[in-house]
Design a protein around this motif. Structure first.
Motif, short mmCIF file in Angstrom:
data_model
loop_
_atom_site.label_atom_id
_atom_site.label_comp_id
_atom_site.label_asym_id
_atom_site.label_seq_id
_atom_site.Cartn_x
_atom_site.Cartn_y
_atom_site.Cartn_z
N VAL A 42 0.99 -1.26 0.20
CA VAL A 42 -0.22 0.25 0.11
C VAL A 42 0.88 1.14 -0.08
O VAL A 42 0.59 2.30 -0.68
CB VAL A 42 -0.99 -0.19 1.34
N HIS A 43 1.88 1.44 0.78
CA HIS A 43 2.90 2.60 1.08
C HIS A 43 3.55 2.77 -0.40
O HIS A 43 3.60 3.73 -0.86
CB HIS A 43 3.69 2.41 2.10
N ALA A 44 3.92 1.58 -1.00
CA ALA A 44 4.55 1.90 -2.33
C ALA A 44 3.60 2.29 -3.49
O ALA A 44 4.09 3.23 -4.30
CB ALA A 44 5.28 0.22 -2.64
N ARG A 45 2.61 1.94 -3.42
CA ARG A 45 1.51 2.22 -4.60
C ARG A 45 1.31 3.76 -4.17
O ARG A 45 0.72 4.62 -5.37
CB ARG A 45 0.23 1.41 -4.74
N LYS A 46 0.95 4.17 -2.95
CA LYS A 46 0.51 5.43 -2.57
C LYS A 46 1.63 6.24 -2.87
O LYS A 46 1.34 7.69 -3.31
CB LYS A 46 0.27 5.62 -1.07
N LEU A 47 2.80 6.09 -2.76
CA LEU A 47 3.90 6.84 -3.26
C LEU A 47 4.32 6.89 -4.72
O LEU A 47 5.69 7.37 -4.96
CB LEU A 47 4.96 6.64 -2.20
N GLU A 48 3.70 6.00 -5.36
CA GLU A 48 4.11 6.00 -6.71
C GLU A 48 5.50 5.19 -7.19
O GLU A 48 6.30 5.64 -7.70
CB GLU A 48 3.94 6.91 -7.78
N LEU A 49 5.77 4.23 -6.25
CA LEU A 49 7.09 3.45 -6.15
C LEU A 49 7.01 2.16 -7.29
O LEU A 49 5.86 1.58 -6.93
CB LEU A 49 7.56 3.28 -4.85
N THR A 50 7.79 1.95 -7.70
CA THR A 50 8.02 0.71 -8.73
C THR A 50 8.93 -0.11 -7.95
O THR A 50 9.74 0.21 -7.05
CB THR A 50 8.38 0.99 -10.06
N GLY A 51 8.90 -1.65 -8.35
CA GLY A 51 9.62 -2.59 -7.69
C GLY A 51 8.97 -3.83 -7.59
O GLY A 51 7.96 -4.02 -8.13
N CYS A 52 9.63 -4.66 -6.38
CA CYS A 52 8.96 -5.90 -6.37
C CYS A 52 9.60 -6.51 -4.62
O CYS A 52 10.26 -5.89 -4.10
CB CYS A 52 9.50 -6.97 -7.39
N ALA A 53 8.64 -7.42 -4.32
CA ALA A 53 8.99 -8.06 -3.09
C ALA A 53 9.29 -9.44 -3.47
O ALA A 53 8.29 -10.31 -3.85
CB ALA A 53 7.87 -7.79 -2.10
N VAL A 54 10.24 -10.29 -3.40
CA VAL A 54 10.70 -11.66 -3.53
C VAL A 54 10.69 -12.32 -2.31
O VAL A 54 11.35 -11.73 -1.49
CB VAL A 54 11.98 -11.56 -4.37
N ILE A 55 9.59 -13.05 -2.24
CA ILE A 55 9.47 -13.63 -0.93
C ILE A 55 9.74 -15.11 -0.81
O ILE A 55 9.55 -15.93 -1.97
CB ILE A 55 8.04 -13.91 -0.34
N VAL A 56 11.05 -15.60 -0.24
CA VAL A 56 11.58 -16.83 -0.47
C VAL A 56 11.60 -17.56 1.00
O VAL A 56 11.99 -17.19 1.82
CB VAL A 56 13.05 -16.80 -1.03
N GLU A 57 10.71 -18.76 1.08
CA GLU A 57 10.42 -19.30 2.18
C GLU A 57 11.70 -20.21 2.69
O GLU A 57 12.36 -20.54 3.84
CB GLU A 57 9.38 -20.29 2.20
N GLU A 58 12.38 -21.14 1.50
CA GLU A 58 13.27 -22.02 1.65
C GLU A 58 14.95 -20.97 1.96
O GLU A 58 14.76 -19.93 1.39
CB GLU A 58 13.57 -22.87 0.61
N PRO A 59 15.82 -21.39 2.65
CA PRO A 59 16.88 -20.90 2.98
C PRO A 59 17.88 -21.02 1.75
O PRO A 59 17.74 -21.91 0.82
CB PRO A 59 17.61 -21.44 4.08
N PHE A 60 18.93 -19.80 1.51
CA PHE A 60 19.62 -19.93 0.36
C PHE A 60 20.87 -20.78 0.88
O PHE A 60 21.34 -20.57 2.15
CB PHE A 60 20.03 -18.52 0.00
N GLU A 61 21.53 -21.44 0.00
CA GLU A 61 22.85 -21.99 0.45
C GLU A 61 23.87 -21.57 -0.03
O GLU A 61 24.19 -21.17 -1.36
CB GLU A 61 22.85 -23.57 -0.05
N LEU A 62 24.79 -20.69 0.81
CA LEU A 62 26.10 -20.19 0.31
C LEU A 62 27.10 -20.89 0.01
O LEU A 62 27.14 -22.39 0.34
CB LEU A 62 26.39 -18.93 1.24
N GLU A 63 28.24 -20.39 -0.77
CA GLU A 63 29.45 -21.26 -1.07
C GLU A 63 30.19 -21.44 0.26
O GLU A 63 30.94 -22.82 0.20
CB GLU A 63 30.40 -20.35 -2.12
#
Length: 540
Positions: A424-445
């Motif tokens: 809501v706050h992003a649309r109200k302020l005319e902001l573009t972008g995305c929210a990438v939601i990842v439930e599983e953890p990332f494995e690092l090197e």
């Protein structure tokens, strides 16, 4: 026997008399005198009281004393002789003052130095003219490239012998001297010429049959009158200056041809190679347009300007009424001035008059509210105005902010509320972008697993400031390992937007999240968020 004879007292009542002083020995008499004086009884006065000592007795006046003579002052006894000398007319000097004369003179000189002194008019002007005249002499000798410069100087100065002004000398010398082809501070940027190298090797002198000196540089200039004591003394110059060969004939012409302002290059400066000169880089984003700074008025100036404008409007309305263009306004009647407005008119129904006055007051209030309401913007106009401000802000400075959030999936109620607030706050302020939601953890090197969801927003600087304040108010669940629930990864200016759509939500797996961001050329934001330390907060 036992009686008085001849009125004499009995012998036992008399005190033994003092022994008589021996007359033969004077020294013994002087030795016994103090002892006898102490034993004598002090004589008594007529009143029976003991008489005062001899030192306090009044001294009887001598017949030869003169009461008319003035008595001497005992406090002036030490200068009585000097007073007598003054009366007699002799010169008297106090010896105590003779030692302080040097100190007094020294103090007098100090007072004179500290005193306020007014500089006579024209003193410093005269000094400046003398300095200019001296510099004119040196300039004249420098610009002349021949040995007879001293003779020319003497000839020119002879024309100004009748004038004591230094400015006349300066005008005479500079008026006859040619202007330099190039100043010495610009000559260092001239490119090296072939003729100068030839003269340095002596090749130019071989053609003329005599050696010709190289042209003097900017730091090696010297008067041609060096070695001539009379000429140097005449112009007041020092003979200790180093000699510099003069430039004559063809060499002077060639030097004049070489000194051309169109040939100046910064690369010819000796220090150019010692300083790093990085190439110019174009800015990432175009600079903000330069607008004229408005004139800000103080509070008093704004009030004065408002009074003047109201006075002008009122005067214009009065002129229109006087010309008959508009009718005069009705009188502002109220309950306070009702009787004064009516005057001597007879009122048949006072209650009706009071109701009429109240209606007039209410009508004026309604008109005022109607004007204010007409000036207000409608909801659509307010939204358009706000949107225009946001677009202008984004065109001025386009920025991107990246947030790392630990969990946007659990618990469900809190995650749903947080997602709603972020969108809501992003649309109200005319902001573009995305929210990438990842439930599983990332494995690092390194073999470590990190759970991370990413939020990327783009917009103007002011819009991002407001969005950041709203994100700080949202309560995100903390990481069990002690990391903060939300952290600002990066914020900065970008050249163009990565996302051209509205704010999006995507629930993806680790590999799908990286591919989704790579499609928008923003996968480096994910790498940056995963590489952050665990205790990084980033202004949250």
């Amino acid at each position: 026997p036992g009686g008085r004879a001849g009125g004499q007292a009995p012998d036992f009542a008399k005190k033994p008399a003092d022994p008589p002083l021996p007359l033969g020995n004077a020294g013994e008499a002087q030795a016994l005198a103090p002892a006898l004086a102490g034993k004598r009884k002090r004589p008594s006065g007529n009143d029976g009281m003991p008489a005062p000592p001899a030192s306090k007795r009044p001294v009887p006046a001598r017949p030869d004393d003169d009461d008319s003579r003035p008595k001497a002052n005992p406090y002036l006894a030490h200068i009585r002789g000097e007073l007598d000398d003054l009366k007699s007319g002799a010169d008297v000097a106090d010896p105590r003052l003779e030692d302080d004369e040097a100190a007094w003179e020294r103090r007098r000189e100090q007072r004179e130095r500290r005193a306020f002194k007014i500089v006579p008019q024209g003193k410093f002007v005269q000094k400046a003219e003398e300095t200019r005249a001296e510099s004119a002499v040196k300039e004249f000798l420098r610009t002349r490239g021949s040995r007879d410069a001293a003779n020319q100087l003497t000839l020119l100065l002879s024309t100004t012998e009748g004038s004591d002004s230094a400015s006349a000398i300066r005008e005479t010398l500079l008026g006859n001297s040619a202007a330099p082809d190039m100043e010495w501070w610009d000559a260092a940027f001239c490119p090296p010429s072939t003729s100068r190298k030839k003269r340095k090797r002596g090749e130019l002198a071989e053609g003329e049959g005599q050696p010709t000196a190289e042209a003097p540089g900017p730091g090696a200039e010297q008067s041609p009158c060096a070695g001539d004591p009379d000429a140097a003394q005449a112009v007041g110059m020092d003979q200790t200056e180093p000699e510099t060969p003069a430039v004559e004939g063809n060499a002077m012409d060639e030097l004049r041809m070489e000194r051309d302002y169109s040939k100046l290059r910064i690369e010819t400066q000796k220090t150019f190679t010692l300083v790093e000169h990085p190439g110019a880089i174009d800015p990432i984003a175009p600079g903000a347009p330069v607008h004229a700074v408005p004139l800000f008025l103080t509070k008093e100036e704004r009030k004065r300007k408002r009074r003047q404008q109201r006075r002008e409007r009122h005067q214009e309305r009065q002129d229109q009424i006087a010309a008959g263009l508009i009718p005069p306004p009705p009188p502002k009647i109220n309950l306070g001035n009702m009787m004064r407005v009516i005057g001597d008119k007879v009122v048949a129904d006072p209650s009706k008059l009071e109701a009429y006055v109240k209606d007039q007051v209410q009508q004026r209030i309604d008109n005022h509210n109607a004007r204010n309401q007409a000036l207000k913007l409608t909801p659509v106009e307010r939204w358009e105005k706000s949107r225009a401000k946001l677009e202008t802000d984004a065109k001025t400075s386009l920025q991107t902010a990246v947030y790392r959030i630990h969990n946007l999936s659990h618990p469900a109620e809190l995650a749903s509320s947080n997602r709603f607030k972020l969108g809501v706050h992003a649309r109200k302020l005319e902001l573009t972008g995305c929210a990438v939601i990842v439930e599983e953890p990332f494995e690092l090197e390194t073999g470590k697993t990190v759970r991370c969801s990413l939020v990327i927003v783009e917009g103007g600087q002011k819009a991002l400031d407001k969005y950041h304040k709203q994100v700080k108010r949202i309560k995100f669940p903390d990481d069990p390992q002690g990391r903060p629930g939300c952290a600002l990864v990066w914020r900065g200016t970008v050249a163009e937007r990565f996302f051209n759509r509205q704010f999006l939500f995507r629930d993806l797996e680790p590999q799908g999240a990286r591919g989704f961001l790579a499609h928008f050329k923003a996968s480096h934001f994910l790498d940056l968020a995963l590489a952050l330390p665990d205790d990084h907060v980033g202004g949250m």
